[in-house]
Design a protein around this motif. Structure first.
Motif, PDB file in Angstrom:
ATOM      1  N   ILE A  99       0.829  -1.198   0.000  1.00  0.00           N
ATOM      2  CA  ILE A  99       0.000   0.000   0.000  1.00  0.00           C
ATOM      3  C   ILE A  99       0.866   1.251   0.000  1.00  0.00           C
ATOM      4  CG2 ILE A  99      -1.643   1.348   1.381  1.00  0.00           C
ATOM      5  CD1 ILE A  99      -2.846  -1.377   2.261  1.00  0.00           C
ATOM      6  N   GLU A 100       1.914   1.249   0.818  1.00  0.00           N
ATOM      7  CA  GLU A 100       2.815   2.403   0.859  1.00  0.00           C
ATOM      8  C   GLU A 100       3.515   2.598  -0.479  1.00  0.00           C
ATOM      9  OE1 GLU A 100       5.467   2.165   4.161  1.00  0.00           O
ATOM     10  OE2 GLU A 100       3.876   2.389   5.657  1.00  0.00           O
ATOM     11  N   ASP A 101       3.876   1.490  -1.134  1.00  0.00           N
ATOM     12  CA  ASP A 101       4.499   1.594  -2.463  1.00  0.00           C
ATOM     13  C   ASP A 101       3.513   2.170  -3.475  1.00  0.00           C
ATOM     14  OD1 ASP A 101       6.835   0.551  -1.460  1.00  0.00           O
ATOM     15  OD2 ASP A 101       6.545  -1.466  -2.255  1.00  0.00           O
ATOM     16  N   ALA A 102       2.231   1.784  -3.343  1.00  0.00           N
ATOM     17  CA  ALA A 102       1.207   2.327  -4.247  1.00  0.00           C
ATOM     18  C   ALA A 102       1.037   3.825  -4.023  1.00  0.00           C
ATOM     19  CB  ALA A 102      -0.119   1.594  -4.035  1.00  0.00           C
ATOM     20  N   PHE A 103       1.027   4.248  -2.759  1.00  0.00           N
ATOM     21  CA  PHE A 103       0.922   5.672  -2.451  1.00  0.00           C
ATOM     22  C   PHE A 103       2.122   6.441  -3.016  1.00  0.00           C
ATOM     23  CE2 PHE A 103      -1.945   4.874   1.429  1.00  0.00           C
ATOM     24  CZ  PHE A 103      -3.073   5.216   0.713  1.00  0.00           C
ATOM     25  N   ALA A 104       3.299   5.854  -2.885  1.00  0.00           N
ATOM     26  CA  ALA A 104       4.496   6.507  -3.427  1.00  0.00           C
ATOM     27  C   ALA A 104       4.370   6.679  -4.939  1.00  0.00           C
ATOM     28  CB  ALA A 104       5.742   5.694  -3.077  1.00  0.00           C
ATOM     29  N   ALA A 105       3.796   5.667  -5.612  1.00  0.00           N
ATOM     30  CA  ALA A 105       3.614   5.750  -7.066  1.00  0.00           C
ATOM     31  C   ALA A 105       2.588   6.824  -7.420  1.00  0.00           C
ATOM     32  CB  ALA A 105       3.169   4.392  -7.608  1.00  0.00           C
ATOM     33  N   ILE A 106       1.532   6.958  -6.603  1.00  0.00           N
ATOM     34  CA  ILE A 106       0.549   8.024  -6.827  1.00  0.00           C
ATOM     35  C   ILE A 106       1.232   9.377  -6.726  1.00  0.00           C
ATOM     36  CG2 ILE A 106      -1.510   9.180  -5.924  1.00  0.00           C
ATOM     37  CD1 ILE A 106      -2.466   6.418  -4.940  1.00  0.00           C
ATOM     38  N   GLY A 107       2.057   9.534  -5.687  1.00  0.00           N
ATOM     39  CA  GLY A 107       2.767  10.792  -5.493  1.00  0.00           C
ATOM     40  C   GLY A 107       3.654  11.152  -6.666  1.00  0.00           C
ATOM     41  N   ARG A 108       4.340  10.150  -7.214  1.00  0.00           N
ATOM     42  CA  ARG A 108       5.205  10.398  -8.375  1.00  0.00           C
ATOM     43  C   ARG A 108       4.387  10.759  -9.604  1.00  0.00           C
ATOM     44  NH1 ARG A 108       8.047   6.029  -6.002  1.00  0.00           N
ATOM     45  NH2 ARG A 108       6.941   4.515  -7.294  1.00  0.00           N
ATOM     46  N   GLU A 109       3.201  10.164  -9.722  1.00  0.00           N
ATOM     47  CA  GLU A 109       2.369  10.383 -10.910  1.00  0.00           C
ATOM     48  C   GLU A 109       1.764  11.784 -10.924  1.00  0.00           C
ATOM     49  OE1 GLU A 109       1.000   8.920 -14.579  1.00  0.00           O
ATOM     50  OE2 GLU A 109       2.368   7.995 -13.128  1.00  0.00           O
ATOM     51  N   VAL A 110       1.323  12.262  -9.761  1.00  0.00           N
ATOM     52  CA  VAL A 110       0.600  13.533  -9.734  1.00  0.00           C
ATOM     53  C   VAL A 110       1.433  14.701  -9.208  1.00  0.00           C
ATOM     54  CG1 VAL A 110      -1.540  12.268  -9.316  1.00  0.00           C
ATOM     55  CG2 VAL A 110      -0.354  13.291  -7.380  1.00  0.00           C
ATOM     56  N   GLY A 111       2.513  14.393  -8.524  1.00  0.00           N
ATOM     57  CA  GLY A 111       3.294  15.442  -7.866  1.00  0.00           C
ATOM     58  C   GLY A 111       3.781  16.528  -8.808  1.00  0.00           C
ATOM     59  N   GLY A 112       3.438  17.772  -8.493  1.00  0.00           N
ATOM     60  CA  GLY A 112       3.927  18.908  -9.266  1.00  0.00           C
ATOM     61  C   GLY A 112       3.184  19.178 -10.554  1.00  0.00           C
ATOM     62  N   ILE A 113       2.212  18.338 -10.912  1.00  0.00           N
ATOM     63  CA  ILE A 113       1.463  18.541 -12.152  1.00  0.00           C
ATOM     64  C   ILE A 113       0.257  19.434 -11.872  1.00  0.00           C
ATOM     65  CG2 ILE A 113       0.113  17.418 -13.961  1.00  0.00           C
ATOM     66  CD1 ILE A 113       1.907  15.018 -13.728  1.00  0.00           C
ATOM     67  N   ASP A 114       0.191  20.547 -12.583  1.00  0.00           N
ATOM     68  CA  ASP A 114      -0.934  21.480 -12.470  1.00  0.00           C
ATOM     69  C   ASP A 114      -1.216  21.877 -11.023  1.00  0.00           C
ATOM     70  OD1 ASP A 114      -2.806  23.115 -13.589  1.00  0.00           O
ATOM     71  OD2 ASP A 114      -4.345  21.574 -13.838  1.00  0.00           O
ATOM     72  N   GLY A 115      -0.143  22.034 -10.250  1.00  0.00           N
ATOM     73  CA  GLY A 115      -0.292  22.515  -8.885  1.00  0.00           C
ATOM     74  C   GLY A 115      -0.712  21.483  -7.858  1.00  0.00           C
ATOM     75  N   LEU A 116      -0.775  20.210  -8.229  1.00  0.00           N
ATOM     76  CA  LEU A 116      -1.183  19.178  -7.287  1.00  0.00           C
ATOM     77  C   LEU A 116      -0.060  18.867  -6.297  1.00  0.00           C
ATOM     78  CD1 LEU A 116      -3.036  16.657  -9.628  1.00  0.00           C
ATOM     79  CD2 LEU A 116      -4.051  18.283  -8.064  1.00  0.00           C
ATOM     80  N   ARG A 117      -0.449  18.649  -5.032  1.00  0.00           N
ATOM     81  CA  ARG A 117       0.514  18.288  -4.000  1.00  0.00           C
ATOM     82  C   ARG A 117      -0.005  17.079  -3.231  1.00  0.00           C
ATOM     83  NH1 ARG A 117       1.766  23.408  -0.440  1.00  0.00           N
ATOM     84  NH2 ARG A 117      -0.485  23.712  -0.689  1.00  0.00           N
ATOM     85  N   ALA A 118       0.807  16.045  -3.145  1.00  0.00           N
ATOM     86  CA  ALA A 118       0.389  14.800  -2.499  1.00  0.00           C
ATOM     87  C   ALA A 118       1.121  14.604  -1.180  1.00  0.00           C
ATOM     88  CB  ALA A 118       0.665  13.615  -3.431  1.00  0.00           C
ATOM     89  N   LYS A 119       0.396  14.035  -0.206  1.00  0.00           N
ATOM     90  CA  LYS A 119       0.978  13.764   1.103  1.00  0.00           C
ATOM     91  C   LYS A 119       0.282  12.571   1.727  1.00  0.00           C
ATOM     92  CE  LYS A 119       1.820  15.747   5.687  1.00  0.00           C
ATOM     93  NZ  LYS A 119       1.608  16.923   6.573  1.00  0.00           N
ATOM     94  N   GLN A 120       1.074  11.559   2.139  1.00  0.00           N
ATOM     95  CA  GLN A 120       0.503  10.411   2.833  1.00  0.00           C
ATOM     96  C   GLN A 120       0.342  10.773   4.301  1.00  0.00           C
ATOM     97  OE1 GLN A 120       2.546   6.681   2.274  1.00  0.00           O
ATOM     98  NE2 GLN A 120       1.372   5.636   3.866  1.00  0.00           N
TER      99      GLN A 120
END
Length: 218
Positions: free
Chosen positions: A50-71
Motif C-alpha cells: 500500500i505504501e508503495d502504491a501511495f508513493a507511485a501516486i505521489g510520483r504520478e501527480v506530484g507537481g502537475i498542475d499545482g497538485l501536491r500529495a501527502k501520505q
C-alpha cells in the motif's frame, strides 16, 4: 493474509523506540514489528504494498498542475489542488487503499472547505455530470458513486489484466485517474456561467481520450 498471535521477549528500551516510531508512522506496534521483520527477510507485506502504491501516486501527480500529495496515515493519502476561481479555493482529494485477495481496493473522496453556496452548487453539478460522463464513456458499467452536495466519493477497484497489478502499477493507475478528474473539474470552471453543453462535450471527449490511451482500469 492470515495472522497469528506470537509471544516475544524484548528489551524495554527497544519497545519504547518501536512505539515512538510506530506512532510517528501512524501504525500499531505489532504492525511496525511485522514490517521490520518482513523487510529483514525480504518479504513484502500488504502494508508495504500500500505504501508503495501511495508513493507511485505521489510520483504520478506530484507537481502537475499545482497538485501536491501527502501520505497522512498507513492507509490514507491526501492530494491538494487549487481551482482557478474566486479566492482560489482548495480542493482536497483523499485516497484510501487496502488489499483484498491481492487486489487493491479503496475509495477516492473529493471535498472543499468552501463557505460559498455558489461554489458548492457548482461542485455538486460537476459531480453529477462526472457520474454521467463515466456511465456514458464506460457504456453503462457504472462505478459506485456517492454524491452529497459538494462532496463526492467513488469506490476504487484496481483491475489487472491476467493477474494482480503490482503496487507501482496500481498507484500509477490511480494517479492517472486523479489527474483526469482534476483536469475535468478545472475544465468545468472555465465557463463564466458554469457547466454548459460545450463543456460537457469537452469533458466527455477528455474521458474518451483517457480510455483510448488504455488507461482505464479502475
Amino acid at each position: 493474509m492470515e495472522k497469528s498471535m506470537y509471544s516475544l521477549i524484548l528489551i524495554d528500551q527497544v519497545v519504547k523506540k518501536i512505539d515512538e516510531l510506530a506512532e510517528a508512522k501512524g501504525i500499531s506496534r505489532s504492525g511496525l514489528v511485522n514490517q521490520i521483520l518482513a523487510e529483514h527477510v525480504s518479504f513484502l507485506t500488504p502494508q508495504q504494498q500500500i505504501e508503495d502504491a501511495f508513493a507511485a501516486i505521489g510520483r504520478e501527480v506530484g507537481g502537475i498542475d499545482g497538485l501536491r500529495a501527502k501520505q497522512s496515515s498507513a492507509g490514507m493519502m491526501y492530494i491538494k489542488s487549487v481551482l482557478n476561481y474566486r479566492y482560489n479555493p482548495a480542493i482536497r482529494y483523499s485516497v484510501e487503499l487496502g488489499l483484498e485477495s491481492d487486489q487493491f481496493v479503496g475509495e477516492l473522496k473529493v471535498s472543499s472547505r468552501t463557505q460559498s453556496d455558489t461554489l458548492r452548487a457548482r461542485l455538486s453539478i460537476f459531480y453529477e455530470v462526472w457520474s454521467q460522463v463515466e456511465a456514458t464513456a464506460l457504456r453503462g458499467a457504472m462505478p459506485q458513486f456517492t454524491i452529497a452536495g459538494d462532496r463526492f466519493a467513488r469506490k476504487l477497484k484496481i483491475k489487472g489484466g491476467e493477474g494482480p497489478l503490482s503496487a507501482e502499477a496500481a498507484g500509477k493507475v490511480i494517479g492517472q485517474y486523479l489527474l483526469l478528474l482534476d483536469k475535468a473539474l478545472k475544465m468545468s470552471f472555465e465557463g463564466s456561467h458554469g457547466m454548459d453543453v460545450q463543456i460537457y462535450q469537452q469533458i466527455l471527449a477528455l474521458y474518451g481520450e483517457y480510455i483510448d490511451a488504455g488507461k482505464i482500469s479502475i
